[in-house]
Design a protein around this motif. Structure first.
Motif, PDB file in Angstrom:
ATOM      1  N   TYR A 263      -7.044  59.906 -82.491  1.00  0.00           N
ATOM      2  CA  TYR A 263      -6.799  59.139 -81.269  1.00  0.00           C
ATOM      3  C   TYR A 263      -6.141  60.057 -80.240  1.00  0.00           C
ATOM      4  CZ  TYR A 263      -7.664  54.441 -83.215  1.00  0.00           C
ATOM      5  OH  TYR A 263      -8.230  53.321 -83.755  1.00  0.00           O
ATOM      6  N   PRO A 264      -6.620  60.078 -78.998  1.00  0.00           N
ATOM      7  CA  PRO A 264      -5.947  60.873 -77.965  1.00  0.00           C
ATOM      8  C   PRO A 264      -4.603  60.256 -77.584  1.00  0.00           C
ATOM      9  CG  PRO A 264      -7.685  59.544 -76.996  1.00  0.00           C
ATOM     10  CD  PRO A 264      -7.798  59.363 -78.479  1.00  0.00           C
ATOM     11  N   GLY A 265      -3.716  61.088 -77.056  1.00  0.00           N
ATOM     12  CA  GLY A 265      -2.423  60.567 -76.606  1.00  0.00           C
ATOM     13  C   GLY A 265      -1.420  60.429 -77.728  1.00  0.00           C
ATOM     14  N   ILE A 266      -0.392  59.624 -77.482  1.00  0.00           N
ATOM     15  CA  ILE A 266       0.698  59.417 -78.435  1.00  0.00           C
ATOM     16  C   ILE A 266       0.796  57.938 -78.798  1.00  0.00           C
ATOM     17  CG2 ILE A 266       1.997  61.410 -77.602  1.00  0.00           C
ATOM     18  CD1 ILE A 266       3.738  59.513 -75.967  1.00  0.00           C
ATOM     19  N   SER A 267       1.594  57.646 -79.804  1.00  0.00           N
ATOM     20  CA  SER A 267       1.706  56.277 -80.309  1.00  0.00           C
ATOM     21  C   SER A 267       2.046  55.282 -79.220  1.00  0.00           C
ATOM     22  CB  SER A 267       2.772  56.217 -81.415  1.00  0.00           C
ATOM     23  OG  SER A 267       2.371  56.960 -82.542  1.00  0.00           O
ATOM     24  N   GLU A 268       2.983  55.638 -78.343  1.00  0.00           N
ATOM     25  CA  GLU A 268       3.429  54.704 -77.316  1.00  0.00           C
ATOM     26  C   GLU A 268       2.290  54.253 -76.409  1.00  0.00           C
ATOM     27  OE1 GLU A 268       4.987  57.326 -78.323  1.00  0.00           O
ATOM     28  OE2 GLU A 268       7.133  56.911 -78.580  1.00  0.00           O
ATOM     29  N   ASP A 269       1.259  55.067 -76.297  1.00  0.00           N
ATOM     30  CA  ASP A 269       0.117  54.688 -75.465  1.00  0.00           C
ATOM     31  C   ASP A 269      -0.615  53.472 -76.032  1.00  0.00           C
ATOM     32  OD1 ASP A 269       0.628  56.913 -73.881  1.00  0.00           O
ATOM     33  OD2 ASP A 269      -0.772  58.184 -74.993  1.00  0.00           O
ATOM     34  N   TYR A 270      -0.391  53.174 -77.320  1.00  0.00           N
ATOM     35  CA  TYR A 270      -1.135  52.122 -78.004  1.00  0.00           C
ATOM     36  C   TYR A 270      -0.271  50.936 -78.423  1.00  0.00           C
ATOM     37  CZ  TYR A 270      -4.612  55.816 -78.269  1.00  0.00           C
ATOM     38  OH  TYR A 270      -5.504  56.813 -77.938  1.00  0.00           O
ATOM     39  N   TYR A 271       1.004  50.964 -78.030  1.00  0.00           N
ATOM     40  CA  TYR A 271       1.883  49.862 -78.426  1.00  0.00           C
ATOM     41  C   TYR A 271       1.309  48.519 -77.973  1.00  0.00           C
ATOM     42  CZ  TYR A 271       5.786  52.799 -80.014  1.00  0.00           C
ATOM     43  OH  TYR A 271       6.596  53.669 -80.710  1.00  0.00           O
ATOM     44  N   TYR A 272       1.413  47.548 -78.872  1.00  0.00           N
ATOM     45  CA  TYR A 272       0.996  46.158 -78.607  1.00  0.00           C
ATOM     46  C   TYR A 272      -0.497  46.053 -78.294  1.00  0.00           C
ATOM     47  CZ  TYR A 272       6.053  45.832 -78.389  1.00  0.00           C
ATOM     48  OH  TYR A 272       7.392  45.929 -78.685  1.00  0.00           O
ATOM     49  N   THR A 273      -1.267  46.877 -78.997  1.00  0.00           N
ATOM     50  CA  THR A 273      -2.729  46.772 -78.936  1.00  0.00           C
ATOM     51  C   THR A 273      -3.268  46.876 -80.356  1.00  0.00           C
ATOM     52  OG1 THR A 273      -3.183  49.154 -78.726  1.00  0.00           O
ATOM     53  CG2 THR A 273      -2.753  47.913 -76.687  1.00  0.00           C
ATOM     54  N   PRO A 274      -4.487  46.376 -80.596  1.00  0.00           N
ATOM     55  CA  PRO A 274      -5.063  46.470 -81.937  1.00  0.00           C
ATOM     56  C   PRO A 274      -5.534  47.877 -82.243  1.00  0.00           C
ATOM     57  CG  PRO A 274      -6.620  45.458 -80.445  1.00  0.00           C
ATOM     58  CD  PRO A 274      -5.333  45.602 -79.681  1.00  0.00           C
TER      59      PRO A 274
END
Length: 292
Positions: free
Chosen positions: A121-132
């Motif tokens: 996955y590109p980016g970091i974890s915070e980019d995906y917070y509160y998403t599936p």
């Protein structure tokens, strides 16, 4: 004469295609004959039928839901928490589908409590917070995520019902015009035509936990295995896989989010509100609902 034949063919083309969708004769009688446990709830309408059985597997209380839907593309729905803003309890999310008569928790998700994302996955974890989880996210036909170059593992809903993908290119998936997606870990596809798909060295597949697992028998018929943690242990994915192999001939079987996230919600015949039959105490990203 040729004109009459042409008109007849035209009329036939205008008849809606419903092969395999006819109301199944003796639906509940057949389930009684093949039951793995005791039927504790059932629902019967011209467009949707389900029966929920309660049984024990390896000492753990489980529910098996057998469901028939006449038009899965229309009757299987998705409701979500607020994209990138929060996660919610499934009982609150399902209120967005007041017509649902059956619902389960769906996708795995990323949050401050569960921050891990796949390495590709590109980016970091915070980019995906509160998403599936999942390289592709579609809700009601709108694409919320499309990670270029990251294969898709998960479920979609299209005109032919629920589909399972195991590493497809996102463009290939989008070409089927899916209206919904649900996704968890890359290893969550369990079976396809009775072929074992669980990664051999995946420790998660051997871990005991509560579960929400869905399988497709055909376009209109689906199975949902809900495993509770009655003795604080649960069932491993490999044991659940054995259950499906021993009892059914499924086109595919897929592991949705489990652990504390599992939830089974259903509406009693003649009642207006859906209620939680098992789980539902933890917050999740989305739910899968079945409507009339």
């Amino acid at each position: 004469m040729e004109k009459r034949i042409f008109c007849l063919l035209l009329c036939l083309l205008l008849i809606p295609f419903t092969a395999g969708a006819e109301e199944p004769a003796g639906f509940f009688d057949n389930i009684e004959a093949d039951a793995v446990g005791r039927i504790v709830r059932q629902y019967d309408s011209p467009t949707l039928k389900y029966a929920i059985e309660r049984f024990t597997m390896a000492g753990e209380k489980c529910y098996l839901t057998r469901i028939w839907v006449q038009d899965p593309a229309r009757q299987i729905r998705k409701a979500t928490a607020e994209w990138k803003e929060d996660i919610q309890r499934p009982g609150n999310i399902v209120k967005k589908l007041p017509e649902a008569v059956l619902a389960i928790n769906g996708s795995g998700f990323v949050s401050p409590q569960y921050p891990e994302i796949p390495d590709n996955y590109p980016g970091i974890s915070e980019d995906y917070y509160y998403t599936p989880l999942g390289s592709l996210t579609v809700t009601d036909g709108e694409v919320f995520r499309n990670l270029e170059g990251v294969p898709y593992y998960g479920l979609t809903l299209d005109a032919d019902g629920l589909q399972m993908y195991t590493g497809a290119e996102n463009g290939e998936v989008l070409a089927t015009e899916p209206s919904q997606t649900w996704s968890f870990y890359v290893g969550c596809p369990m079976l396809r035509n009775n072929e074992d798909l669980l990664p051999e060295e995946w420790k998660f597949a051997d871990r005991k936990a509560s579960r929400t697992i869905i399988g497709r028998l055909d376009r209109n018929n689906y199975l949902i295995l809900t495993v509770t943690k009655s003795r604080d242990k649960g069932i491993s994915l490999r044991r659940a896989q054995q259950f499906f192999l021993e009892n059914f001939n499924a086109e595919w079987v897929y592991n949705l989010d489990g652990g504390q996230s599992y939830a089974l919600m259903s509406k009693k015949q003649g009642k207006k509100k859906i209620n939680t039959l098992a789980g539902g105490t933890a917050k999740v990203a989305d739910v899968m609902g079945f409507t009339e």
